[in-house]
Design a protein around this motif. Sequence first.
Motif, PDB file in Angstrom:
ATOM      1  N   UNK A 157       1.539  -1.242  -0.137  1.00  0.00           N
ATOM      2  CA  UNK A 157       0.285   0.335  -0.582  1.00  0.00           C
ATOM      3  C   UNK A 157       0.578   1.251   0.303  1.00  0.00           C
ATOM      4  N   UNK A 158      -0.063   2.389   0.249  1.00  0.00           N
ATOM      5  CA  UNK A 158       0.760   3.482   0.047  1.00  0.00           C
ATOM      6  C   UNK A 158       1.957   3.580   0.898  1.00  0.00           C
ATOM      7  N   UNK A 159       0.954   3.110   2.342  1.00  0.00           N
ATOM      8  CA  UNK A 159       1.559   3.498   3.483  1.00  0.00           C
ATOM      9  C   UNK A 159       2.806   2.580   3.415  1.00  0.00           C
ATOM     10  N   UNK A 160       3.673   1.726   2.461  1.00  0.00           N
ATOM     11  CA  UNK A 160       4.668   1.149   2.935  1.00  0.00           C
ATOM     12  C   UNK A 160       5.757   1.372   2.192  1.00  0.00           C
ATOM     13  N   UNK A 161       5.354   2.726   1.943  1.00  0.00           N
ATOM     14  CA  UNK A 161       6.568   3.650   0.844  1.00  0.00           C
ATOM     15  C   UNK A 161       7.295   4.056   1.971  1.00  0.00           C
ATOM     16  N   UNK A 162       9.010   4.053   1.766  1.00  0.00           N
ATOM     17  CA  UNK A 162       9.545   5.030   2.833  1.00  0.00           C
ATOM     18  C   UNK A 162      10.975   3.487   2.788  1.00  0.00           C
ATOM     19  N   UNK A 163      11.986   3.801   3.958  1.00  0.00           N
ATOM     20  CA  UNK A 163      13.630   3.402   4.017  1.00  0.00           C
ATOM     21  C   UNK A 163      13.018   2.143   5.026  1.00  0.00           C
ATOM     22  N   UNK A 164      13.402   0.751   4.757  1.00  0.00           N
ATOM     23  CA  UNK A 164      13.588   0.288   5.578  1.00  0.00           C
ATOM     24  C   UNK A 164      14.957  -0.046   5.703  1.00  0.00           C
ATOM     25  N   UNK A 165      15.579  -0.929   6.559  1.00  0.00           N
ATOM     26  CA  UNK A 165      17.457  -1.046   7.524  1.00  0.00           C
ATOM     27  C   UNK A 165      16.789  -2.264   8.267  1.00  0.00           C
ATOM     28  N   UNK A 166      18.266  -2.582   7.996  1.00  0.00           N
ATOM     29  CA  UNK A 166      17.904  -4.283   8.689  1.00  0.00           C
ATOM     30  C   UNK A 166      19.635  -3.951   9.118  1.00  0.00           C
ATOM     31  N   UNK A 167      19.526  -4.505  10.569  1.00  0.00           N
ATOM     32  CA  UNK A 167      20.426  -4.303  11.333  1.00  0.00           C
ATOM     33  C   UNK A 167      21.510  -5.629  11.544  1.00  0.00           C
ATOM     34  N   UNK A 168      22.701  -6.175  10.944  1.00  0.00           N
ATOM     35  CA  UNK A 168      23.010  -7.243  12.468  1.00  0.00           C
ATOM     36  C   UNK A 168      23.962  -6.961  13.472  1.00  0.00           C
ATOM     37  N   UNK A 169      23.480  -7.942  14.393  1.00  0.00           N
ATOM     38  CA  UNK A 169      24.425  -7.626  15.239  1.00  0.00           C
ATOM     39  C   UNK A 169      24.808  -9.029  15.887  1.00  0.00           C
ATOM     40  N   UNK A 170      26.204  -8.410  16.880  1.00  0.00           N
ATOM     41  CA  UNK A 170      26.441  -9.610  17.329  1.00  0.00           C
ATOM     42  C   UNK A 170      26.543 -10.279  18.668  1.00  0.00           C
ATOM     43  N   UNK A 171      26.854 -11.413  19.391  1.00  0.00           N
ATOM     44  CA  UNK A 171      26.441 -11.770  19.952  1.00  0.00           C
ATOM     45  C   UNK A 171      26.578 -11.378  21.556  1.00  0.00           C
ATOM     46  N   UNK A 172      27.199 -10.423  20.999  1.00  0.00           N
ATOM     47  CA  UNK A 172      27.312  -9.352  22.515  1.00  0.00           C
ATOM     48  C   UNK A 172      26.669  -7.763  22.341  1.00  0.00           C
ATOM     49  N   UNK A 173      25.234  -8.509  21.020  1.00  0.00           N
ATOM     50  CA  UNK A 173      24.827  -7.161  20.752  1.00  0.00           C
ATOM     51  C   UNK A 173      24.922  -5.690  20.855  1.00  0.00           C
ATOM     52  N   UNK A 174      26.477  -6.401  19.714  1.00  0.00           N
ATOM     53  CA  UNK A 174      27.048  -5.223  19.204  1.00  0.00           C
ATOM     54  C   UNK A 174      26.252  -5.069  17.829  1.00  0.00           C
ATOM     55  N   UNK A 175      26.582  -3.847  17.331  1.00  0.00           N
ATOM     56  CA  UNK A 175      25.884  -3.246  15.775  1.00  0.00           C
ATOM     57  C   UNK A 175      27.129  -3.834  15.042  1.00  0.00           C
ATOM     58  N   UNK A 176      27.253  -4.867  13.957  1.00  0.00           N
ATOM     59  CA  UNK A 176      28.044  -4.716  12.923  1.00  0.00           C
ATOM     60  C   UNK A 176      28.139  -4.132  11.953  1.00  0.00           C
ATOM     61  N   UNK A 177      27.196  -4.179  11.584  1.00  0.00           N
ATOM     62  CA  UNK A 177      26.853  -3.156  10.385  1.00  0.00           C
ATOM     63  C   UNK A 177      25.431  -2.585   9.958  1.00  0.00           C
TER      64      UNK A 177
END
Length: 471
Positions: A84-104
């Motif tokens: 739908x038109x409400x789905x227009x935007x930016x989608x971001x996926x974030x990979x986390x390490x086992x220590x809950x740190x952002x890898x990328x």
Amino acid sequence: MGNTTHNTSEIFIKDRIADFDYARVGKYKKIYCCARNYDRIIWEFKKKDGLHWQLFPWFHVNRMSDNQPSLQDKNQTLRIIDIGWSNEGIYRCTALSSENNIIGNHSTKIEVYSCVDRVKPEAYGPKTQYGRVGGTVSFTCTGDFGCTSDDANDVSWYDENYDTLDDDTLFPRYNVTNVDRSKHTIEESTFVIKTIEQTDFKQNFTCYVSSAYGKGDKKFTVHLKEASVEITKMTLITAEEIKGIVAPCVVILTLVFVFTAVFYFRIKLFILSRIPYWHLRDRGANSYHVFILHEDEDLQLAEGIQRKLQSDGYNVKISGSITGGTVIWQKVQEFAQDSKSLVIIYPSEYSIINPNNTFESLVACRQYFSPNLVTVVEKTSRRGGLLEFIETDRTFVRIKYPPKHNCSTYRQENFFCKLKLRMPRKTEKNVWCCSTKPGQTQQGAEDTEPLNTPIVRTIQQNEVDLRNQPV
């Protein structure tokens, strides 16, 4: 949540993800993360014009349905079933390490579009334009190719020799700009002519809409027309000519205003006397148009009003015509019930010290008339005291009788116009305020006989009966 710096090529498989993609309204869409060397993945969404990121799930739990986004393949894939038109935007996926740190992280911009499935393109050709030498003009040509995008879909411009107009070398003054919309399903091409020359008005320009459908290609030929320059000769008006125009208008408007102000009541009477079902129209079978109630000292005024009205065809009865030896209050009520309107002459010599309670009782006959048919006539030169029952009753409409008894005077005519506006009359003889032929109707002796001494004695003898009459 901490940050750890890694080479994004080590985290995401670049050839499997996109920075930008389209999504068609009502269709199925998957957005991929394709991360590796991670412990877990989270998704966030920011609307097209939004300022803040929303963590998945970014919808209320109570509103969950099959159409809401869902995660698959260990959160590697975000699935939207019904775009739908409400789905227009930016989608971001974030990979986390086992220590809950952002890898990328990686973002994909989704542009939602709507299109129609077609078997041939829908083309919209340019319109003829007008221009002048040295100016600029533009033509727009559009092709809607439906939901099937193909490199063969094209909108182009050509001259009479079928040379493309977007060649800056051949046509330095011409410019062609193409804009793709809705995932290249709609292509809009704008052809601009800069610094128009005289030769441009003699050429034909062609817009060609072609597609991969193999049929339905369109060709539009248009040309530039020279805009005509109209030179209007201005005529100057001098001050004397303006005065010659304005002055007569002012004079005419002034005369109209003065005429309306002076003859207002006469005009009003003339018009209203001809309106059906107005209160001026005659109703019922009463013998008199008006009954005039007055005191003995106002007999002369009552007779004067009676003569004027009778000369205009009105049937008038005055209380001074009641003969002696009769019960006056009974006769007053009989005349009132047999009349269509009532005129009460304000007693000119009324005294608070010696009030005439009998006259006040006689005024009770007004109960037989509607308020718009009851009028109080008061002499301008009246010197008597004030009658409380007249002064306090706001339903009484009072008309001043002018001091001069000349029928041709302006004030005299207005008085009778005002009076007639409160009297019913079936014929059209009352359109004039005063008759030019007096004596049209002869009044009888019974209408002129004054209230004399025997009448006064009769009043005193029936004083008890008068107190019992309704007021």
